[in-house]
Design a protein around this motif. Structure first.
Motif, mmCIF file in Angstrom:
data_model
loop_
_atom_site.group_PDB
_atom_site.id
_atom_site.type_symbol
_atom_site.label_atom_id
_atom_site.label_comp_id
_atom_site.label_asym_id
_atom_site.label_seq_id
_atom_site.Cartn_x
_atom_site.Cartn_y
_atom_site.Cartn_z
ATOM 1 N N ALA A 10 33.757 -27.041 -28.456
ATOM 2 C CA ALA A 10 34.289 -26.464 -29.660
ATOM 3 C C ALA A 10 35.185 -27.358 -30.096
ATOM 4 O O ALA A 10 36.223 -27.478 -29.534
ATOM 5 N N GLY A 11 35.228 -28.036 -31.327
ATOM 6 C CA GLY A 11 36.112 -28.789 -31.681
ATOM 7 C C GLY A 11 36.278 -30.287 -30.754
ATOM 8 O O GLY A 11 35.176 -30.690 -30.467
ATOM 9 N N CYS A 31 33.405 -14.210 -23.308
ATOM 10 C CA CYS A 31 34.337 -13.392 -22.630
ATOM 11 C C CYS A 31 35.750 -13.834 -23.286
ATOM 12 O O CYS A 31 35.831 -15.077 -23.756
ATOM 13 N N ARG A 32 36.610 -13.069 -22.995
ATOM 14 C CA ARG A 32 38.077 -13.259 -23.596
ATOM 15 C C ARG A 32 38.534 -14.513 -23.189
ATOM 16 O O ARG A 32 39.241 -15.376 -24.050
ATOM 17 N N SER A 33 38.515 -14.820 -21.824
ATOM 18 C CA SER A 33 39.193 -16.263 -21.397
ATOM 19 C C SER A 33 38.504 -17.272 -21.925
ATOM 20 O O SER A 33 39.052 -18.118 -22.364
ATOM 21 N N LEU A 34 37.033 -17.265 -22.003
ATOM 22 C CA LEU A 34 36.371 -18.453 -22.627
ATOM 23 C C LEU A 34 36.868 -18.651 -23.956
ATOM 24 O O LEU A 34 37.006 -19.776 -24.483
ATOM 25 N N ALA A 35 36.770 -17.426 -24.665
ATOM 26 C CA ALA A 35 37.270 -17.731 -26.078
ATOM 27 C C ALA A 35 38.691 -18.005 -26.367
ATOM 28 O O ALA A 35 38.899 -18.816 -27.115
ATOM 29 N N GLU A 36 39.571 -17.613 -25.372
ATOM 30 C CA GLU A 36 41.072 -18.240 -25.498
ATOM 31 C C GLU A 36 40.928 -19.813 -24.970
ATOM 32 O O GLU A 36 41.724 -20.676 -25.523
ATOM 33 N N LYS A 37 40.088 -20.083 -24.012
ATOM 34 C CA LYS A 37 40.221 -21.689 -23.802
ATOM 35 C C LYS A 37 39.474 -22.585 -24.983
ATOM 36 O O LYS A 37 40.024 -23.727 -25.230
ATOM 37 N N LEU A 38 38.557 -22.027 -25.868
ATOM 38 C CA LEU A 38 38.211 -22.884 -26.788
ATOM 39 C C LEU A 38 38.793 -22.574 -28.013
ATOM 40 O O LEU A 38 38.796 -23.660 -29.019
ATOM 41 N N PHE A 39 39.319 -21.400 -28.366
ATOM 42 C CA PHE A 39 39.428 -21.080 -29.762
ATOM 43 C C PHE A 39 41.203 -20.710 -29.877
ATOM 44 O O PHE A 39 41.493 -19.933 -30.735
ATOM 45 N N SER A 40 41.724 -20.335 -28.660
ATOM 46 C CA SER A 40 43.057 -19.965 -28.568
ATOM 47 C C SER A 40 43.228 -18.309 -28.554
ATOM 48 O O SER A 40 44.044 -17.792 -28.051
ATOM 49 N N SER A 41 42.305 -17.716 -29.373
ATOM 50 C CA SER A 41 42.288 -16.256 -29.085
ATOM 51 C C SER A 41 40.884 -15.658 -29.553
ATOM 52 O O SER A 41 40.047 -16.328 -30.062
ATOM 53 N N VAL A 84 29.898 -22.862 -31.615
ATOM 54 C CA VAL A 84 30.000 -23.702 -30.127
ATOM 55 C C VAL A 84 28.717 -24.482 -29.959
ATOM 56 O O VAL A 84 27.624 -23.886 -30.117
ATOM 57 N N ARG A 85 28.996 -25.518 -29.622
ATOM 58 C CA ARG A 85 27.764 -26.506 -29.541
ATOM 59 C C ARG A 85 27.409 -26.440 -27.878
ATOM 60 O O ARG A 85 28.448 -26.646 -26.894
ATOM 61 N N CYS A 86 26.218 -25.966 -27.411
ATOM 62 C CA CYS A 86 25.828 -25.905 -26.012
ATOM 63 C C CYS A 86 24.897 -27.218 -25.795
ATOM 64 O O CYS A 86 23.738 -27.288 -26.308
ATOM 65 N N GLU A 87 25.309 -27.785 -24.582
ATOM 66 C CA GLU A 87 24.503 -28.890 -24.025
ATOM 67 C C GLU A 87 24.436 -30.038 -24.949
ATOM 68 O O GLU A 87 23.540 -30.633 -24.900
ATOM 69 N N ASN A 88 25.152 -30.142 -25.986
ATOM 70 C CA ASN A 88 24.871 -31.099 -27.078
ATOM 71 C C ASN A 88 23.603 -31.087 -27.570
ATOM 72 O O ASN A 88 22.937 -32.026 -28.322
ATOM 73 N N LEU A 142 29.277 -43.770 -13.688
ATOM 74 C CA LEU A 142 27.915 -43.796 -14.370
ATOM 75 C C LEU A 142 27.714 -42.689 -15.313
ATOM 76 O O LEU A 142 27.198 -42.944 -16.226
ATOM 77 N N CYS A 143 27.996 -41.606 -14.770
ATOM 78 C CA CYS A 143 28.063 -40.354 -15.763
ATOM 79 C C CYS A 143 28.844 -40.283 -16.699
ATOM 80 O O CYS A 143 28.421 -39.996 -18.009
ATOM 81 N N LYS A 144 29.974 -40.974 -16.981
ATOM 82 C CA LYS A 144 30.840 -41.049 -18.081
ATOM 83 C C LYS A 144 30.335 -42.115 -19.051
ATOM 84 O O LYS A 144 30.436 -41.891 -20.217
ATOM 85 N N GLN A 145 29.503 -43.114 -18.506
ATOM 86 C CA GLN A 145 28.967 -44.331 -19.173
ATOM 87 C C GLN A 145 27.838 -43.639 -19.992
ATOM 88 O O GLN A 145 27.641 -44.191 -20.986
ATOM 89 N N LEU A 146 26.970 -43.069 -19.123
ATOM 90 C CA LEU A 146 25.574 -42.671 -19.820
ATOM 91 C C LEU A 146 25.537 -41.221 -20.526
ATOM 92 O O LEU A 146 24.663 -40.959 -21.119
ATOM 93 N N ASN A 147 26.434 -40.641 -20.253
ATOM 94 C CA ASN A 147 26.618 -39.077 -20.665
ATOM 95 C C ASN A 147 27.811 -38.914 -21.054
ATOM 96 O O ASN A 147 28.447 -37.707 -20.570
ATOM 97 N N PRO A 148 28.781 -39.408 -21.999
ATOM 98 C CA PRO A 148 30.123 -39.350 -22.345
ATOM 99 C C PRO A 148 30.364 -38.081 -22.895
ATOM 100 O O PRO A 148 31.428 -37.505 -23.011
ATOM 101 N N SER A 149 29.401 -37.338 -23.447
ATOM 102 C CA SER A 149 29.439 -35.987 -23.949
ATOM 103 C C SER A 149 29.832 -34.936 -23.025
ATOM 104 O O SER A 149 30.238 -33.629 -23.574
ATOM 105 N N PHE A 150 29.528 -35.121 -22.184
ATOM 106 C CA PHE A 150 29.673 -33.802 -21.053
ATOM 107 C C PHE A 150 30.605 -34.218 -19.830
ATOM 108 O O PHE A 150 30.510 -35.388 -19.361
#
Length: 789
Positions: free
Chosen positions: A108-109, A150-160, A169-173, A634-642
């Motif tokens: 998210a963002g 859930c509330r905790s996940l919402a706060e992590k992604l969007f503050s509230s 929310v983009r899932c698995e890109n 290797l994961c950072k190089q080949l899969n930077p979005s995850f």
């Protein structure tokens, strides 16, 4: 009168400080142990018990008859929930749920994180009491493009929670979801936890297999209308599958049943297709352990009180001469027992509050003492009352029965019956203690067996990385570059985790197959070099290889599958799986791909690289840190979005047996407490016996008795009682543990030395407890001993 009784009680406590301390310590440990177990049992029973409509919530289960066996599970067809609402007026709500969570990458963002989620039907929040902080329960799971956080996940992604509503929310890109609701974080006492939910329609679009009645996998939950009969509904849906598929034929029969949702957490094991067991067995076991420990503590009190009866005989005689009735004396001694128990309960409450953090760390729970709960205080009061009466009733009856004339003449001594009862109670104590210790040793041995068993593959130094995002398209690049590092020896791919392969099908055919040969085959998708990476053993043929283009329609079977099919020389022959004809290129030796509770099942492995699979990486021993740095880069190089994530197969394997590990630790803890409490009583009896025989010991020493002879004289009787308890406890413990081990398809052996070690432990601890007092009496100056009279 009451104040007088209290003064007498405290005076006796102070006068016999040693015995009082042993009594209080034994009762304190007994009540504290029982209280801990009570809190644990209440927590277990509270799981999933908070839903408002729990009396109308049910989970559908499936019973399968095939190959002369009956199996039971909770896997049902994906369309079942919605269909039940349509055809049965008794069903008010129904919802499907995916059988296990999936860990996905959410974005998210500029915020990216991993979260465990699931898919659920649109009635989910109408049925279950999971409060929505934002959104409407009628709508949050109706949109295939919607997601509920859930509330905790919402706060992590969007503050509230409020800020999250309507956001993307983009899932698995791969797919975008709109936040349609936010629910309160699930309480600790929930059996199935998840961070987010998507709609069931979205799940069906991603997994078309779940739209067909012939396939099972998802869970189905229903809520009945008020007044509807679950028994009548169960009869109606028993053979429901026959209306939608011809799966139920030729010796393969499927039946459906209903289980109250509140019972599922504690009763989730099937035996011969019948729900019989689960965590309820541990709840019952430890409830029994609590009773055992409390009994041992009460027996201590009874033994010491009856042993000391001669000390209070004159007091009783005087009271009776002055007009005290037997009822008044019984009430007085019961009051003293209750007072002592109340003091022990207060100390136990303090002790429990001190050890509860460590107990929670051991069990992984969040148990608290519910000081504001009236039911808790009622239970504690009942525990104190029961313990006090149980511990004090026999001493009260015995002491109040003394004849005043004999007592005042000094001719009253406890009779043979009292001595025999006291010995019997000591034997009973140590029988219980021995059973607990043997149980602890067997559980520990089974856990060790689980941890060291050869599963048919090498689970050590085996790393698993999600095959997601750019890794799917760049897997071959990842594999080639990873293998250039000496710390990495093999790389392959698997659709599941090796410790739990759970996709199965009955739609396998082969030449010569009989119509009655219907049984499930477990299917997994793998990459090249799978056999080598897992260190499996080939008994025929070869592994998948890029050198054979035809391997795209090949398969590998395990030995159990070959036996079930009946092929003599299977390599080169063909089977048909899901309508595709596949040639058998290899046969692997059986390996455990499910928990050891279950026997090995027929298995088919097919080559396919797919999303939501896992990369398997075999690491050189001692090179874990180097290998992790390489695959992370290797994961950072080949899969930077995850974000990079990984798991070790060994850790996954051990997580399957968390319950057994906790039970083993708890068994050891409470078995240790039981033997300590029993030996405290033995110490008290030894102190009393030594005190009573002080003059005899002095005379024996004057006549030339050695320290060893005196020690044997004082300890022989008690050690003999312990040996008797061993003879009684061993067959009882063997039967109990044999029944427990029968729950495992693969289990350890009940060797004779387990019982010998348990007996030796009890004997050594008991000997240690009584040796100090007996040796002290044996080496005392005989002149002082003879002056005691």
């Amino acid at each position: 009168m009451l104040s007088n009784y209290c003064r007498i009680a405290f005076r006796n406590l102070w006068k016999y400080k040693g015995f009082s301390a042993i009594n209080i310590a034994g009762l304190t440990l007994g009540i504290a142990s029982s209280l801990l177990i009570l809190l644990w049992v209440q927590y277990e029973k509270s799981v999933d018990a908070f839903h408002v409509n729990n009396d109308r919530l049910y989970k559908v289960y499936e019973r399968e008859y095939y190959d002369g066996k009956v199996d039971g599970n909770y896997e049902t067809p994906g369309p079942m929930a919605e269909e039940l609402k349509k055809i049965f007026p008794e069903v008010e709500y129904a919802a499907s749920m995916q059988y296990q969570n999936k860990t996905y990458t959410l974005k998210a963002g500029n915020k990216i994180l991993k979260a465990e989620g699931n898919a659920a039907g649109k009635d989910w929040f109408k049925m279950f009491s999971y409060p929505l902080l934002a959104g409407n329960s009628d709508k949050v799971l109706t949109d295939p493009k919607g997601i509920v956080l859930c509330r905790s996940l919402a706060e992590k992604l969007f503050s509230s929670a409020e800020a999250a509503m309507g956001q993307t929310v983009r899932c698995e890109n791969m797919a975008d979801y709109i936040v349609t609701g936010v629910y309160a974080d699930l309480p600790p006492n929930v059996s199935h936890r998840y961070d987010y939910l998507i709609s069931w329609q979205a799940f069906l679009q991603q997994h078309p297999f779940a739209t067909q009645w012939i396939n099972s996998g998802p869970f189905t939950y229903i809520q009945l209308k008020a007044g509807a009969s679950a028994t009548l509904l169960e009869q109606k849906l028993k053979h429901l599958i026959r209306n939608y598929t011809d799966k139920d034929k030729n010796g393969y029969t499927v039946e459906y049943g209903l289980q109250p949702f509140r019972d599922v957490y504690l009763h989730d094991k099937f035996k011969n297709g019948i729900i019989s067991g689960g965590r309820i067995e541990y709840v019952q076991l430890f409830s029994l352990v609590a009773i055992f420990i409390l009994l041992i503590a009460c027996i201590n009190f009874m033994n010491l009180s009856t042993a000391r009866s001669i000390k209070r005989a004159r007091e009783i005689g005087v009271r009776k001469v002055n007009g005290a009735g037997r009822t008044a004396l019984v009430l007085q001694f019961l009051g003293e027992a209750l007072l002592l128990t109340l003091l022990a309960a207060l100390l136990a409450l303090i002790l429990v509050s001190m050890v509860l953090p460590a107990f929670n760390a051991l069990t992984g729970y969040q148990i608290k003492i519910p000081y504001d709960n009236r039911i808790f205080w009622t239970q504690l009061f009942a525990l104190v009352l029961t313990t006090g009466i149980l511990a004090g009733c026999y001493p009260a009856i015995l002491l109040s029965s003394f004849n005043p004339l004999q007592v005042l003449k000094g001719s009253h001594l406890p009779g043979t019956r009292t001595h025999l009862l006291r010995k019997g109670l000591v034997v009973f104590q140590f029988v219980l203690s021995m059973i607990l210790i043997i149980g602890t040793l067997v559980v520990s041995k089974q856990i060790s067996y689980i941890q060291t068993r050869n599963l048919g593959y090498d689970r050590t130094n085996l790393l698993m990385i999600p095959l997601e995002g750019g890794l799917l398209a760049n897997f071959n690049v990842f594999k080639d570059q990873a293998l250039q590092t000496p710390a990495i020896t093999e790389v392959s791919q698997l659709s599941d985790t090796p410790t739990l392969l759970d996709q199965s099908t009955t739609t396998v055919t082969w030449p010569g197959k009989q119509a009655s040969n219907l049984f499930p085959f477990f299917v997994s998708h793998s990459g090249y070099d799978f056999v080598k990476t897992m260190k499996l053993r080939l008994t025929g043929g070869r592994d998948f290889s890029p050198e054979y283009p035809s391997d795209s329609t090949a398969c590998i079977l395990n030995e159990t599958a070959v036996r079930k099919i009946g092929f003599i020389n299977p390599v080169g022959k063909s089977i048909t799986l899901w309508g595709i004809k596949r040639q058998i290129v290899g046969v692997i030796r059986d390996f455990n791909f499910k928990p050891l509770h279950e026997p090995i099942q027929p298995m088919i492995i097919v080559p396919e690289l797919k999303h939501n699979s896992n990369i398997l990486v075999r690491i050189q021993p001692g090179q874990t840190e180097v290998a992790l740095k390489k695959v992370a880069a290797l994961c950072k190089q080949l899969n930077p979005s995850f974000p990079f994530s990984y798991r070790f197969i060994n850790d996954d394997y051990n997580k399957q047996y968390v319950s057994e590990t906790i039970v083993g630790k708890l068994s050891g803890l409470f078995a240790g407490l039981a033997i300590i409490i029993a030996c405290l009583g033995l110490l008290g009896l030894t102190m009393f016996t030594t005190e009573q025989r002080t003059r005899e010991i002095g005379i024996r020493k004057v006549l030339g008795a050695s320290v060893g002879a005196i020690f044997r004289l004082l300890s022989f009787n008690y050690l003999g009682l312990i040996l008797i308890s061993m003879v009684i406890a061993c067959p009882l413990a063997w039967y109990v543990m044999h029944q427990w081990l029968s729950n495992y398809a693969y289990s350890t052996t009940l060797h004779w030395w387990i019982f010998a070690i348990a007996g030796l432990i009890v004997l050594m601890i008991a000997l240690l407890m009584i040796s100090f007092q007996t040796i002290k009496a044996a080496i005392a100056n005989p002149v002082k001993s003879l002056r005691t009279e």
